[in-house]
Motif scaffolding. Structure first.
Motif, short mmCIF file in Angstrom:
data_model
loop_
_atom_site.label_atom_id
_atom_site.label_comp_id
_atom_site.label_asym_id
_atom_site.label_seq_id
_atom_site.Cartn_x
_atom_site.Cartn_y
_atom_site.Cartn_z
N HIS A 34 0.83 -1.21 0.00
CA HIS A 34 0.00 0.00 0.00
C HIS A 34 0.86 1.26 0.00
O HIS A 34 0.51 2.25 -0.64
N LEU A 35 1.96 1.23 0.72
CA LEU A 35 2.84 2.39 0.82
C LEU A 35 4.01 2.25 -0.16
O LEU A 35 5.16 2.48 0.18
N SER A 36 3.66 1.92 -1.39
CA SER A 36 4.68 1.67 -2.42
C SER A 36 5.46 2.91 -2.81
O SER A 36 6.49 2.81 -3.47
N ASP A 37 4.99 4.08 -2.40
CA ASP A 37 5.77 5.30 -2.64
C ASP A 37 6.96 5.38 -1.68
O ASP A 37 7.93 6.08 -1.94
N VAL A 38 6.91 4.63 -0.58
CA VAL A 38 7.98 4.63 0.41
C VAL A 38 8.83 3.37 0.33
O VAL A 38 10.06 3.43 0.35
N PHE A 39 8.15 2.22 0.22
CA PHE A 39 8.85 0.93 0.25
C PHE A 39 9.04 0.36 -1.14
O PHE A 39 8.11 0.34 -1.94
N ASP A 40 10.24 -0.14 -1.38
CA ASP A 40 10.51 -0.88 -2.60
C ASP A 40 10.04 -2.32 -2.43
O ASP A 40 9.46 -2.91 -3.33
N GLY A 62 15.92 7.68 -1.11
CA GLY A 62 15.57 8.98 -0.56
C GLY A 62 14.30 9.03 0.27
O GLY A 62 13.88 10.10 0.68
N LYS A 63 13.67 7.90 0.55
CA LYS A 63 12.40 7.91 1.27
C LYS A 63 12.52 7.62 2.76
O LYS A 63 11.54 7.68 3.48
N ALA A 64 13.73 7.30 3.24
CA ALA A 64 13.92 7.01 4.66
C ALA A 64 14.89 8.02 5.25
O ALA A 64 15.75 8.56 4.55
N PRO A 65 14.76 8.29 6.55
CA PRO A 65 15.66 9.26 7.18
C PRO A 65 17.11 8.78 7.16
O PRO A 65 17.37 7.57 7.19
N GLY A 66 18.03 9.72 7.11
CA GLY A 66 19.44 9.40 7.21
C GLY A 66 19.97 8.53 6.09
O GLY A 66 20.95 7.82 6.25
N ASN A 67 19.30 8.57 4.94
CA ASN A 67 19.68 7.75 3.79
C ASN A 67 19.69 6.25 4.08
O ASN A 67 20.47 5.50 3.50
N ILE A 68 18.82 5.82 4.98
CA ILE A 68 18.66 4.39 5.26
C ILE A 68 18.10 3.74 4.00
O ILE A 68 17.17 4.24 3.39
N THR A 69 18.70 2.62 3.59
CA THR A 69 18.21 1.92 2.40
C THR A 69 17.35 0.72 2.77
O THR A 69 16.44 0.36 2.01
N TYR A 70 17.63 0.11 3.93
CA TYR A 70 16.85 -1.05 4.36
C TYR A 70 17.08 -1.27 5.85
O TYR A 70 17.99 -0.70 6.46
N PHE A 71 16.25 -2.11 6.43
CA PHE A 71 16.54 -2.66 7.75
C PHE A 71 15.83 -3.99 7.86
O PHE A 71 14.88 -4.30 7.14
#
Length: 157
Positions: A34-40, A62-71
């Motif tokens: 649903h939040l495909s604008d944020v999550f790949d 560019g969608k997460a703070p601090g240039n986080i790419t994943y967790f």
């Protein structure tokens, strides 16, 4: 440096129904779509939705703070009696920004037979030398996820 943030929302569905949706990985997978604008991508790395389950959440650039790419987050508590789920980031994300830990706790509280409250709390601890990174933590993405959860619950009564 220790911090917490929390948010709660009331929803007119039985607590048992809300817990059934929220207790495992299903809601994270649905919210990721649903939040495909944020999550790949949001994927189950291991487990079946109970304690020990690990999810990997990959962000769009560019969608997460601090240039986080994943967790990756690990389900550390799934308590069906108390309706509590707790996840801890176990790789990537805030850990790469100097956090000792980053935890999310969801509690589904029964208000009445047909109404419950969803409460999400973030808990984190940041290394002293990285204390400025605490400003990157925001409950807002979790608020969006909770809004999606409420909408989904109401549409699928």
């Amino acid at each position: 440096m220790y911090g917490t943030q929390s948010h709660e929302v009331e929803v007119n569905v039985p607590a048992s129904k809300a817990w059934q949706l929220c207790r495992g990985a299903e809601i994270a997978i649905l919210a990721g779509k649903h939040l495909s604008d944020v999550f790949d991508k949001v994927e189950i790395v291991e487990g079946n939705g109970g304690p020990g389950t690990v999810l990997k959440l990959t962000f769009k650039p560019g969608k997460a703070p601090g240039n986080i790419t994943y967790f990756k987050e690990k389900f550390t508590v799934v308590d069906d009696e108390k309706r509590v789920k707790q996840t801890d980031v176990c790789e990537g994300g805030y850990l790469e920004l100097g956090f000792n830990y980053f935890r999310v706790r969801l509690v589904v509280k029964e208000k009445s037979a047909d109404c419950c409250v969803l409460n999400t709390t973030l808990e984190y601890d940041v290394k002293e030398e990285c204390a400025a990174n605490a400003s990157l933590v925001s409950i807002q993405p979790f608020v969006k996820a909770m809004e999606f959860t409420v909408d989904y619950l109401l549409k699928h009564k």
